[in-house]
Design a protein around this motif. Structure first.
Motif, short mmCIF file in Angstrom:
data_model
loop_
_atom_site.label_atom_id
_atom_site.label_comp_id
_atom_site.label_asym_id
_atom_site.label_seq_id
_atom_site.Cartn_x
_atom_site.Cartn_y
_atom_site.Cartn_z
N VAL A 35 0.83 -1.20 0.00
CA VAL A 35 0.00 0.00 0.00
C VAL A 35 0.88 1.26 0.00
CG1 VAL A 35 -1.58 1.34 1.43
CG2 VAL A 35 -1.97 -1.10 1.09
N ILE A 36 2.01 1.17 0.72
CA ILE A 36 2.87 2.35 0.84
C ILE A 36 3.40 2.79 -0.53
CG2 ILE A 36 5.17 3.05 1.66
CD1 ILE A 36 4.48 1.89 4.33
N VAL A 37 3.75 1.85 -1.38
CA VAL A 37 4.36 2.20 -2.67
C VAL A 37 3.40 3.03 -3.54
CG1 VAL A 37 5.32 1.26 -4.80
CG2 VAL A 37 6.03 0.34 -2.58
N PRO A 38 2.20 2.53 -3.87
CA PRO A 38 1.30 3.39 -4.67
C PRO A 38 0.86 4.64 -3.93
CG PRO A 38 0.14 1.40 -3.97
CD PRO A 38 1.59 1.21 -3.61
N GLY A 39 0.72 4.53 -2.61
CA GLY A 39 0.29 5.69 -1.80
C GLY A 39 1.29 6.83 -1.91
N GLY A 93 3.15 12.10 -4.40
CA GLY A 93 4.08 12.87 -5.22
C GLY A 93 3.34 13.64 -6.30
N ILE A 94 2.40 12.94 -6.96
CA ILE A 94 1.63 13.58 -8.03
C ILE A 94 0.75 14.70 -7.47
CG2 ILE A 94 -0.21 13.19 -9.76
CD1 ILE A 94 0.84 10.29 -9.89
N GLN A 95 0.26 14.46 -6.27
CA GLN A 95 -0.66 15.44 -5.63
C GLN A 95 -0.03 16.80 -5.37
OE1 GLN A 95 -2.30 13.71 -2.05
NE2 GLN A 95 -4.27 14.40 -2.82
N LEU A 96 1.32 16.84 -5.44
CA LEU A 96 1.98 18.10 -5.13
C LEU A 96 1.53 19.24 -6.03
CD1 LEU A 96 5.35 16.71 -4.13
CD2 LEU A 96 4.04 18.39 -2.86
N VAL A 136 10.57 10.76 -4.21
CA VAL A 136 9.60 9.67 -4.28
C VAL A 136 10.22 8.48 -5.02
CG1 VAL A 136 7.37 8.97 -5.27
CG2 VAL A 136 7.57 11.17 -4.12
N ASP A 137 10.90 8.77 -6.15
CA ASP A 137 11.56 7.72 -6.92
C ASP A 137 12.57 6.96 -6.08
OD1 ASP A 137 10.14 8.33 -9.11
OD2 ASP A 137 11.77 9.25 -10.25
N ILE A 138 13.37 7.74 -5.32
CA ILE A 138 14.41 7.11 -4.49
C ILE A 138 13.77 6.23 -3.42
CG2 ILE A 138 16.29 7.56 -2.86
CD1 ILE A 138 16.89 10.11 -4.52
N SER A 139 12.70 6.78 -2.80
CA SER A 139 12.05 5.99 -1.75
C SER A 139 11.43 4.72 -2.35
CB SER A 139 11.01 6.83 -1.02
OG SER A 139 9.99 7.22 -1.91
N HIS A 177 12.59 3.16 -4.85
CA HIS A 177 13.71 2.29 -5.16
C HIS A 177 14.06 1.44 -3.94
CE1 HIS A 177 17.45 1.25 -7.22
NE2 HIS A 177 18.08 1.46 -6.06
N TYR A 178 14.01 2.05 -2.76
CA TYR A 178 14.34 1.31 -1.56
C TYR A 178 13.17 0.50 -1.01
CZ TYR A 178 18.90 3.41 -1.49
OH TYR A 178 20.17 3.75 -1.83
N LEU A 179 11.95 1.01 -1.20
CA LEU A 179 10.79 0.33 -0.61
C LEU A 179 10.33 -0.84 -1.47
CD1 LEU A 179 8.66 3.40 0.54
CD2 LEU A 179 9.72 1.69 2.02
N ASP A 180 10.50 -0.72 -2.78
CA ASP A 180 9.95 -1.73 -3.69
C ASP A 180 11.08 -2.57 -4.28
OD1 ASP A 180 8.57 -3.21 -5.46
OD2 ASP A 180 7.50 -1.53 -6.39
N PRO A 181 11.22 -3.80 -3.83
CA PRO A 181 12.33 -4.62 -4.32
C PRO A 181 12.24 -4.86 -5.83
CG PRO A 181 10.86 -5.89 -2.91
CD PRO A 181 10.40 -4.48 -2.84
N ARG A 182 11.00 -4.80 -6.38
CA ARG A 182 10.85 -5.08 -7.81
C ARG A 182 11.64 -4.09 -8.66
NH1 ARG A 182 4.45 -5.40 -7.50
NH2 ARG A 182 4.99 -3.61 -6.25
N THR A 183 11.65 -2.79 -8.27
CA THR A 183 12.35 -1.79 -9.08
C THR A 183 13.85 -2.08 -9.07
OG1 THR A 183 12.48 -0.35 -7.18
CG2 THR A 183 10.69 0.08 -8.72
N ARG A 184 14.35 -2.56 -7.92
CA ARG A 184 15.78 -2.86 -7.84
C ARG A 184 16.12 -4.03 -8.74
NH1 ARG A 184 15.10 -1.75 -2.28
NH2 ARG A 184 15.11 -3.94 -1.69
N LEU A 185 15.21 -5.01 -8.80
CA LEU A 185 15.44 -6.18 -9.66
C LEU A 185 15.46 -5.77 -11.13
CD1 LEU A 185 13.27 -8.93 -7.92
CD2 LEU A 185 15.78 -8.81 -8.08
N GLU A 186 14.51 -4.89 -11.49
CA GLU A 186 14.44 -4.43 -12.89
C GLU A 186 15.74 -3.74 -13.28
OE1 GLU A 186 10.99 -1.95 -13.35
OE2 GLU A 186 9.68 -3.63 -12.83
N ASN A 187 16.25 -2.89 -12.34
CA ASN A 187 17.45 -2.14 -12.66
C ASN A 187 18.68 -3.06 -12.70
OD1 ASN A 187 16.14 0.24 -12.92
ND2 ASN A 187 16.34 0.80 -10.75
#
Lengths: 312, 511
Positions: A232-236, A241-244, A297-300, A302-312
């Motif tokens: 939930v934290i990742v999409p939230g 970020g977009i809401q800014l 947001v991107d950096i967070s 990167h650390y919160l979502d292991p999938r992005t690290r795997l992709e990279n």
């Protein structure tokens, strides 16, 4: 990680040039004589006259060709010089630093408070979907979001300043002045994001991996903490970020209502007074702030979502 | 969230809220108004620093607009009004401890007269120091209202240490009963009392001015006790505050008049009958009572009741008379057609009106006038603009009509305004436009060179009634200033010339 930062830096440079150029063109397209508008900003309604406008024109060289003025601005920008305000005569950097220090306080606490409201409420409603609290939250969120930020602010003033006398109506100077503007912005932001969190929670609670976690023997609380919250934290966070963009829009109204000396108030005044260097500087800083927060947001992610690290 | 965590969360939230509860009342006077001081320069924001009593001028003004000694104790001119000598008050100390003398006055005024001001700055050709407490001004032409110019905020006297390189403002060091301690443009000015003020230190120790951008906000600030004095309230806010026993509302006429500026050179407006008809079609009483909520604010002449002998109290009200307006328009050749609009030579009697947003009542009055003129068959398009559209439209000749609130207090002697606006066809940017009346031009010139004797007052009355007949400007309403104070403020009085908040005369109610 480096890739993210490099691409964001490129975006930032492109944004600085395009925002400044667009502001320059758009301000020149506005109707009315610039020298007169600047003279009004400087000397006030009662003292604006052709003589004052001519003095402004002579001092600022406004009758130089627009292209020449644009090139001067671009040259200054490359050397990091944002110029001086046409109204106050103070360096734009100095004015922005002052205004930003106020707006950042507002924005930081508003985002934090919005997260503190949106995540608990959203998680609760998602876990207990279609119950009374969920429906109540939907109605409240719709009510808050359908109000202009201005009305929401007035409503909070009536409750917390007039009736309870807890917080001052407007102004700045100490922490108590920030509470109502922060709360106004935070409620307005949380009204949407709590629904996003709620939907993600509901999806996660109904997912196969949640049921599997329960089946393999985890308690509801354990399965919720380990499998629902991270999902939930990742999409939230991404949504916040977009809401800014909404935050920047809200800041202009909120700062005017609560007499808060931030960048939103400065921006609206710069538009009325045709203070082009201030406008360019403000747009630039807001744009950079937007890129910076999205980078965070991107950096967070990167650390919160292991999938992005795997992709990279 | 589990129950214990919810409790901890609620506890933290409530402690945060309690920690933020405002501190008890202090000894600082809190003021809020819409005025936005943009920098320290008296040319731009001097109106704010004279009100805060940080800076002072050579000449002061009393409640009736009479000139009284300020930093100068007396002044006189030569016979042909081209050389004026001012005697300075001895023993005046600047906030930096230095003494005011002729050189500091010369320096301040030389800088001030090099910048734009609401009067012709090029009138002074030389400033001469006669002795350490006497300054003399040579003018390029005779000018009777000269002393009144030196009461304008742009001509405040500052310590030489206020000016930096190229005479740019480095600091604001004045002579007033309060000295500036903190400035966040355009939101906040803090000042503390000047202990060495020549009349002794003021009672109230410190002042905090916060710009309250909206009338609603300011009204709520005084209602909750967050502000002690708030200025420039709009009619709805005033009505609300009148119900509150802890708030006192102060209503006062000020030398400002809401009026319609007309381009008399415009082919539709050059006929005096059309201008008179437009005036007759306006229901001033309805505007005063319905929009401004102030009985008696309807204007029947250019200068209001707070302007001494420039106001003729014996004049009857300017009555509304639609039938007479219609007759006059018919006589001027504007005939009514089926669409409800009047035409002459196939062209409709349609006009445009510029007004501006900073005074919120103007747009409401403009739409009321739009409806009232329509009854007489005149079509009006209202354009909401920035105030600068009026001088700009005057100067490029495109303006047809404008609704504005003219400040007659910038130079307290209306003769200065009349000399600038009512002696040539060009008129004034905030006054008449392309209008000519030899009798009025001659009266103004006679007043400028004459002395205030019996004939002077007769001429003043003739001037006022001639302006009412020829209508180069249509007076609509006299301006009423609404302010409110909290009950702890004592000795509040409103300066109708808006030169000072008069903080040094106030005190807090003792408990």
């Amino acid at each position: 990680m480096l890739k993210i930062l490099l691409s964001r830096l490129g975006q930032c440079l492109l944004m600085a040039w395009s925002v400044g150029t667009l502001t320059f063109i758009l301000t020149r397209l506005l109707p009315g004589d610039m020298a007169y508008k600047i003279a009004t900003g400087r000397y006030g309604d009662d003292a604006v006259s052709t003589a004052a406008a001519n003095a402004v024109n002579a001092e600022l060289g406004l009758d130089r060709p627009a292209f020449q003025q644009y090139l001067v601005w671009l040259g200054d920008l490359i050397t990091g010089d944002l110029g001086t305000s046409l109204v106050t005569g103070a360096p734009v950097v100095h004015e922005l630093k002052n205004q930003m220090s106020f707006t950042l306080v507002l924005a930081f606490w508003a985002i934090l408070a919005a997260a503190l409201i949106a995540f608990p409420v959203g998680l609760l409603c998602g876990a207990k979907a279609e119950t009374v609290p969920d429906k109540a939250s939907l109605i409240t969120s719709t009510f808050i979001r359908s109000q202009p930020v201005f009305c929401l602010g007035l409503l909070l003033i009536f409750i917390f300043s007039m009736e309870l006398n807890w917080f001052p109506v407007a102004g700045f100077g100490s922490a108590e002045y920030a509470v109502l503007p922060v709360l106004t912005l935070a409620l307005s932001l949380a009204a949407v994001s709590n629904r996003v969190v709620r939907n993600s929670t509901r999806q996660a609670v109904n997912s196969a991996y949640f049921h599997f976690a329960r089946t393999k023997g985890l308690s509801y609380a354990q399965a919720f903490t380990r499998h629902v919250i991270p999902n939930v934290i990742v999409p939230g966070l991404a949504f916040m970020g977009i809401q800014l963009i909404g935050l920047i829009e809200g800041v202009i109204m909120v700062e005017s209502l609560f007499a808060w000396p931030g960048i939103g108030h400065g921006l609206s005044h710069a538009v009325f007074a045709r203070d082009i260097p201030m406008l360019q500087g403000t747009a630039l800083v807001m744009g950079m702030l937007f890129v910076a927060i999205n980078t965070l947001v991107d950096i967070s992610q990167h650390y919160l979502d292991p999938r992005t690290r795997l992709e990279n | 969230m589990t129950a214990p965590r919810q409790i901890i969360f609620l506890f933290l939230l409530s402690s945060f809220i309690l920690a933020c509860t405002p501190a008890p009342k202090d000894t600082t006077l809190h003021i809020s108004g819409p005025f936005e001081p943009v920098n320290l320069d008296p040319a731009s924001a001097g109106y704010m620093y004279t009100r805060m009593q940080i800076i002072e001028t050579l000449v002061d003004v009393d409640n009736d607009g009479n000139l009284i000694p300020g930093l100068a104790t007396s002044w006189k001119s030569n016979a042909d009004l081209t050389r004026w000598t001012f005697h300075l008050r001895p023993g005046v100390t600047f906030h930096d401890g230095t003494l005011m003398d002729a050189e500091s006055v010369r320096k301040s005024l030389a800088v001030a007269l090099g910048k734009p001001a609401p009067f012709p700055v090029d009138i002074v050709t030389n400033i001469e120091i006669v002795d350490p407490l006497t300054v003399s001004f040579t003018l390029k032409s005779p000018y009777r209202p000269f002393p009144s110019l030196l009461s304008n905020y742009t001509t405040a006297i500052l310590s030489p240490a206020s000016f930096g390189k190229f005479n740019r403002m480095k600091a604001l060091i004045g002579t007033g009963p309060y000295e500036i301690t903190d400035f966040i443009p355009p939101h906040n000015i803090k000042a503390k009392r000047f202990e060495k003020y020549r009349n002794g230190p003021a009672t109230i120790e410190s002042v905090d001015y916060v710009t309250g951008h909206r009338s609603e906000t300011r009204a709520l600030m005084v209602r909750t006790g967050q502000a002690d004095i708030v200025f420039n309230l709009d009619p709805p806010a005033t009505e609300m505050l009148k119900q509150d026993p802890d708030v006192n509302v102060h209503t006062r006429f000020i030398p400002r008049t809401t009026l319609v500026k007309l381009n008399s050179g415009n082919e539709k407006l050059s006929d005096v009958r059309v201008r008179q008809a437009l005036s007759l079609a306006i229901d001033r009483q309805a505007i005063a009572e319905g929009i401004l909520h102030v009985k008696g604010a309807e204007a029947n002449q250019l200068f209001g009741p707070s302007m001494g002998t420039w106001h003729d109290a014996s004049l009857p009200p300017l009555a509304t008379n639609i039938e007479k307006a219609k007759t006059l328009l018919n006589e001027a050749g504007w005939k009514l057609r089926d669409d409800g609009i009047r035409y002459r030579d196939g062209k409709p009697l349609s006009l445009s009106m510029i007004t501006y947003a900073n005074r919120p009542e103007l747009i409401t009055i403009a739409t009321a006038i739009q409806a009232q003129w329509r009854e007489a068959g005149v079509e009006l398009a209202v354009h909401m603009e920035n105030a600068s559209a009026i001088p700009s439209g005057h100067s490029d000749g495109t303006l047809e009509t404008a609704l504005l609130a003219r400040n007659f207090a910038n130079i307290p002697d209306p003769l200065g305004i009349l000399l600038a606006d009512f002696t040539s066809v060009e008129g004034g940017e905030w006054g008449p436009m392309n209008w000519s009346n030899d009798r009025v031009f001659s009266i103004v010139n006679q007043l400028a060179s004459g002395k205030p004797d019996d004939n002077y007052y007769v001429l003043q009355k003739e001037l006022i009634s001639t302006l009412n007949e020829d209508m180069p400007l249509i007076p609509v309403a006299f301006y009423v200033q609404q302010s409110a104070t909290s009950s702890r403020v004592r000795n509040f009085s409103f300066d109708p010339y808006e030169r000072s908040f008069r903080i040094d005369q106030m005190r807090f109610q003792s408990k």
